[in-house]
Design an enzyme around this catalytic site. Structure first.
Site, PDB file in Angstrom:
ATOM      1  N   ASP A  98       0.854  -1.174   0.000  1.00 55.09           N
ATOM      2  CA  ASP A  98       0.000   0.000   0.000  1.00 55.09           C
ATOM      3  C   ASP A  98       0.897   1.234   0.000  1.00 55.09           C
ATOM      4  O   ASP A  98       1.904   1.287   0.713  1.00 55.09           O
ATOM      5  CB  ASP A  98      -0.872  -0.001   1.266  1.00 55.09           C
ATOM      6  CG  ASP A  98      -2.324   0.305   0.957  1.00 55.09           C
ATOM      7  OD1 ASP A  98      -2.579   1.396   0.430  1.00 55.09           O
ATOM      8  OD2 ASP A  98      -3.174  -0.547   1.255  1.00 55.09           O
ATOM      9  N   ASP A 199      -3.307   4.416  -2.334  1.00 50.75           N
ATOM     10  CA  ASP A 199      -4.438   4.918  -1.566  1.00 50.75           C
ATOM     11  C   ASP A 199      -4.957   6.244  -2.130  1.00 50.75           C
ATOM     12  O   ASP A 199      -4.167   7.140  -2.449  1.00 50.75           O
ATOM     13  CB  ASP A 199      -3.973   5.130  -0.117  1.00 50.75           C
ATOM     14  CG  ASP A 199      -5.119   5.349   0.844  1.00 50.75           C
ATOM     15  OD1 ASP A 199      -5.959   4.451   0.966  1.00 50.75           O
ATOM     16  OD2 ASP A 199      -5.160   6.432   1.478  1.00 50.75           O
ATOM     17  N   GLU A 253      -6.437   3.442  -5.982  1.00 55.92           N
ATOM     18  CA  GLU A 253      -7.766   3.521  -5.380  1.00 55.92           C
ATOM     19  C   GLU A 253      -8.393   4.831  -5.820  1.00 55.92           C
ATOM     20  O   GLU A 253      -7.805   5.891  -5.661  1.00 55.92           O
ATOM     21  CB  GLU A 253      -7.672   3.461  -3.855  1.00 55.92           C
ATOM     22  CG  GLU A 253      -9.029   3.221  -3.231  1.00 55.92           C
ATOM     23  CD  GLU A 253      -9.181   3.805  -1.847  1.00 55.92           C
ATOM     24  OE1 GLU A 253     -10.084   3.382  -1.124  1.00 55.92           O
ATOM     25  OE2 GLU A 253      -8.394   4.711  -1.487  1.00 55.92           O
ATOM     26  N   HIS A 326     -11.308  -3.785   3.119  1.00 56.21           N
ATOM     27  CA  HIS A 326     -11.302  -3.414   4.534  1.00 56.21           C
ATOM     28  C   HIS A 326     -12.154  -2.181   4.842  1.00 56.21           C
ATOM     29  O   HIS A 326     -12.261  -1.798   5.995  1.00 56.21           O
ATOM     30  CB  HIS A 326      -9.852  -3.172   4.965  1.00 56.21           C
ATOM     31  CG  HIS A 326      -9.245  -2.013   4.232  1.00 56.21           C
ATOM     32  ND1 HIS A 326      -8.982  -2.042   2.874  1.00 56.21           N
ATOM     33  CD2 HIS A 326      -8.883  -0.783   4.650  1.00 56.21           C
ATOM     34  CE1 HIS A 326      -8.484  -0.877   2.496  1.00 56.21           C
ATOM     35  NE2 HIS A 326      -8.409  -0.099   3.559  1.00 56.21           N
ATOM     36  N   ASP A 327     -12.724  -1.537   3.834  1.00 54.11           N
ATOM     37  CA  ASP A 327     -13.530  -0.327   4.043  1.00 54.11           C
ATOM     38  C   ASP A 327     -15.033  -0.566   3.893  1.00 54.11           C
ATOM     39  O   ASP A 327     -15.813   0.360   4.074  1.00 54.11           O
ATOM     40  CB  ASP A 327     -13.150   0.755   3.018  1.00 54.11           C
ATOM     41  CG  ASP A 327     -11.768   1.330   3.235  1.00 54.11           C
ATOM     42  OD1 ASP A 327     -11.288   1.329   4.386  1.00 54.11           O
ATOM     43  OD2 ASP A 327     -11.159   1.784   2.240  1.00 54.11           O
TER      44      ASP A 327
HETATM   45  O1  ISL Z   1     -15.058   3.868   3.186  1.00 56.04           O
HETATM   46  C1  ISL Z   1     -14.996   4.990   2.770  1.00 56.04           C
HETATM   47  C2  ISL Z   1     -15.545   6.149   3.479  1.00 56.04           C
HETATM   48  O2  ISL Z   1     -16.587   5.747   4.251  1.00 56.04           O
HETATM   49  C3  ISL Z   1     -14.307   5.277   1.563  1.00 56.04           C
HETATM   50  O3  ISL Z   1     -14.784   6.434   0.977  1.00 56.04           O
HETATM   51  C4  ISL Z   1     -12.824   5.392   1.905  1.00 56.04           C
HETATM   52  O4  ISL Z   1     -12.638   6.372   2.867  1.00 56.04           O
HETATM   53  C5  ISL Z   1     -12.067   5.809   0.723  1.00 56.04           C
HETATM   54  O5  ISL Z   1     -12.248   4.786  -0.191  1.00 56.04           O
HETATM   55  C6  ISL Z   1     -10.606   5.958   1.038  1.00 56.04           C
HETATM   56  O6  ISL Z   1     -10.083   4.801   1.619  1.00 56.04           O
HETATM   57  C7  ISL Z   1      -8.709   4.696   1.778  1.00 56.04           C
HETATM   58  O7  ISL Z   1      -8.137   5.850   2.364  1.00 56.04           O
HETATM   59  C8  ISL Z   1      -8.517   6.142   3.700  1.00 56.04           C
HETATM   60  C9  ISL Z   1      -8.433   4.927   4.620  1.00 56.04           C
HETATM   61  O8  ISL Z   1      -9.087   5.219   5.818  1.00 56.04           O
HETATM   62  C10 ISL Z   1      -9.042   3.699   3.986  1.00 56.04           C
HETATM   63  O9  ISL Z   1      -8.882   2.584   4.816  1.00 56.04           O
HETATM   64  C11 ISL Z   1      -8.369   3.520   2.663  1.00 56.04           C
HETATM   65  O10 ISL Z   1      -8.717   2.336   2.020  1.00 56.04           O
HETATM   66  C12 ISL Z   1      -7.583   7.224   4.178  1.00 56.04           C
HETATM   67  O11 ISL Z   1      -6.260   6.835   3.980  1.00 56.04           O
END
Ligand code: ISL
Ligand code: CA
Length: 556
Positions: A98, A199, A253, A326-327
């Protein structure tokens, strides 16, 4: 279409904190991942995506990096990481890391310096602005609720933080900062890693800091926070400076990347990214108030999203395929039926994931059908997003019962409970006190149990991955949805000059008749994969699909 390993590979996502704890402190760690490499390999996996393991105060579980050159104390040491990478390579797999460079932790040395004074050389590594009318510089909102700006007492300015207060956004306009990021990326490339998952890469380039007037948050992401004017310059520069001349893959992402911009990030002539994760199907059940205001999703829309993206990517890009990470909620709880048809629907979704065109990503635990969690007590939750929204609804005297129901449905901790390895205490994840509670269904849903059951979800995943390997055309063949407007069945063709496949998936609890008009007389059908012992067959020109039945046929 150019053929390459990252198109043909199947990827497994590891969220280390919840994967496997090797030393009993309740937190998954790098040696814990090493212990399970043979298991991962046994699924047929080619590539592992490792979520952040860098040094971090864990305000957002490692997505807040304090030191890009070291491993988080709880996860182990750099020696452990080197052993992990060697172990992955010894087994013929690849490892992608990541890369979190939209923001750092506020404990990162860059930010510690940046905040000391307005003329510190690192000041411009971040985005500092004066306030306006006694408040923040504009009305931007954080992804996790509240203002996107934090006021800093020491220099009386605000810094931008699209996520938590402890995640200040980097200023990509600053060339020295970009060079430092490239150097850091080269450090990891020199270790021999095989690529990056980047990310929120769509957010790097910021627009003019004007107030926004979009209503929905997801629209605001697309038109205000993402796809800024210099994003493609930054990605091309990164490619030139770091990635070119290496046989690596990247997946960006991409919150806010819609069909209109999708190809610009991944077209093979552009030298930017290999693939992106778009969120059209992940935001499909977000209501007007966002993720904690969920609405029912509609299968026709869901199918349309996959069809449209495939149609776009065929013009020179490549798709990534995922149904959770994971989100987001657990895929079987969200898109399947984790109650009466747990095994059937988990397998049906696996069959879908592994028979579409694109690179499939399996999120840890989905291969055994792990389900959502519903804690009654807010203090059992660990995710900062969940706590932020709870606090803000409480402050507004809002409906907390309704919110808890939404958290049960959409909260990120659904996907972050520990992997359930066996029926021993804490599902075999730890001998200590787990950092987040294990799902209480671990005695029924766990790896050990499914290893011994030939019909388990786990063994179905193995078959499905193996089938994709044996039938290489499943990677590249054209994808075409059948009966697009059918709200209950997801059916599609996979066709190329060499081979022809038919996939049928019943997304309901009912038995459904289904006809496929284009099946020619005289063709023979060979069943390759199915989630029922006696799968549907063609009788009098139609199939009869049992509840959540899924089947893959090869047509000869
Ligand atoms: O799950 C979300 C918000 O409720 C998504 O919008 C998520 O925040 C977005 O996809 C970004 O995610 C990534 O960056 C974030 C981190 O918290 C997430 O775990 C990561 O996958 C900030 O770094
Ligand atoms: Ca540990």
């Amino acid at each position: 279409m150019k053929r390459t390993w990252w198109k043909e590979g199947v990827i497994y996502q590891v969220y280390p904190r919840s994967f496997n704890d090797s030393n009993g402190d309740g937190i998954g760690d790098v040696p814990g991942v090493i212990e399970k490499l043979d298991y991962i390999k046994s699924l047929g996996i080619d590539i592992i995506w490792l979520c952040p393991v860098y040094k971090s105060p864990n305000d957002d579980n490692g997505y807040d990096i304090a030191d890009y050159y070291n491993i988080m104390d709880e996860f182990g040491t750099m020696e452990d990481f080197d052993r992990l990478l060697a172990g992955v390579h010894e087994r013929g797999m690849k490892l992608i890391m990541d890369l979190v460079v939209n923001h750092t932790s506020d404990e990162n040395a860059w930010f510690v310096e940046s905040r000391t004074s307005r003329n510190n050389p690192k000041r411009d590594y971040y985005i500092w602005k004066d306030g306006k009318n006694g408040g923040p510089p504009n009305n931007w909102q954080s992804f996790f609720g509240g203002d996107a700006w934090a006021y800093d007492e020491q220099t009386h300015q605000y810094y931008l933080r699209l996520f938590t207060k402890k995640q200040p956004d980097l200023n990509w306009e600053n060339e020295a900062m970009r060079k430092d990021v490239h150097t850091m990326m080269r450090y990891w490339m020199d270790k021999g890693i095989d690529g990056f998952r980047m990310d929120v890469i769509s957010l790097l380039s910021k627009r003019n800091f004007e107030d926004t007037n979009f209503l929905g948050f997801n629209e605001t992401i697309e038109h205000v926070y993402a796809n800024g004017p210099k994003i493609h310059d930054y990605l091309q520069e990164m490619h030139r400076e770091v990635l070119a001349d290496h046989d690596v893959m990247t997946v960006g992402e991409g919150p806010g990347i819609s069909l209109q911009q999708g190809l610009n990030y991944v077209h093979e002539d552009r030298n930017e990214l290999s693939m992106i994760f778009h969120f059209d199907h992940m935001f499909i059940d977000h209501g007007p108030g966002g993720k904690f205001d969920p609405v029912k999703y509609d299968l026709v829309h869901f199918k349309e999203i996959f069809a449209q993206w495939d149609k776009l990517m065929v013009k020179g890009g490549w798709s990534s395929l995922f149904l959770g990470n994971h989100d987001f909620p657990r895929m079987v709880s969200r898109f399947g039926n984790d109650n009466d048809y747990h095994a059937e629907s988990a397998k049906a979704l696996a069959l879908m994931l592994l028979t579409m065109r694109g690179t499939p990503y399996i999120y840890q635990g989905d291969e055994i059908g792990m389900t959502n969690i519903a804690f009654d007590d807010i203090t059992d939750y660990r995710d900062i997003e969940t706590h932020n929204v709870y606090r803000s609804i409480k402050e507004q005297n809002g409906d907390l019962d309704k919110l808890m129901a939404a958290i049960h449905w959409q909260g990120r901790d659904n996907a972050r409970t520990p992997v359930q390895w066996d029926a021993s205490a804490n599902g075999g994840f730890t001998t200590g006190d787990p950092w987040i509670k294990v799902n209480s269904n671990y005695s029924d849903i766990n790896v050990a149990l499914q290893e011994h059951d030939e019909d388990s979800i786990l063994n179905f995943y193995r078959q499905a991955v193996a089938c994709r390997k044996t039938h290489g055309e499943l990677v590249y063949a054209d994808f075409e949805v059948i009966d697009v407007l059918n709200p209950r069945v997801f059916a599609y063709w996979r066709r190329s000059d060499e081979a022809k496949y038919l996939v049928l998936i019943n997304f309901t609890e009912d038995t459904l008749p289904f006809a496929v008009a284009e099946l020619d007389q005289g063709e023979t059908m060979e069943m390759l994969l199915a989630n029922y012992a006696s799968p549907t067959t063609l009788v009098d020109g139609r199939f009869e699909l049992k509840p959540w039945e899924a089947v893959l046929y090869q047509i000869n």
